[in-house]
Design a protein around this motif. Structure first.
Motif: not given
Length: 109
Positions: A32-36, A48-56
């Motif tokens: 988690x801390x690597x991404x945020x 957090x997952x929704x942000x990752x999904x949007x970005x990736x």
């Protein structure tokens, strides 16, 4: 530092059209801390997952999938085959091998 998390993502009811028409994906979220880096909590949650999904993963028309920091009304979210409301919705802490399913209930006419 918290370890990565492996998930099974599924998109249905037309939601898959926003994700290159791919209905099922196996993903591994990084620590988690690597991404945020500025994140105040230690474990991945649905928010957090929704942000990752949007970005990736999200390829087009994010407004059809997201509204603010959540999914838009009309997108049913299931965590391990149960309504996400039973798990605390956006605050649910993801566990290894969870299956997260997004089903669109919106249909054109």
């Amino acid at each position: 530092m918290a370890a990565s998390v492996k998930l099974h993502l599924q998109f249905g009811g037309g939601a898959e059209l926003l994700f290159d028409k791919i209905k099922k994906r196996e993903i591994e979220l990084p620590a988690l801390k690597k991404y945020f880096p500025d994140c105040q909590h230690d474990k991945w949650n649905i928010r957090d997952l929704l942000v990752w999904i949007k970005d990736n993963l999200l390829r087009e028309r994010p407004e059809l999938f997201l509204q603010g920091d959540s999914v838009r009304p009309g997108i049913l979210v299931l965590i391990n085959d149960a309504d996400w409301e039973l798990y605390g919705e956006l605050d649910y802490e993801l566990q290894d091998n969870d299956t997260i399913m997004f089903i669109s209930t919106l249909h054109g006419g």
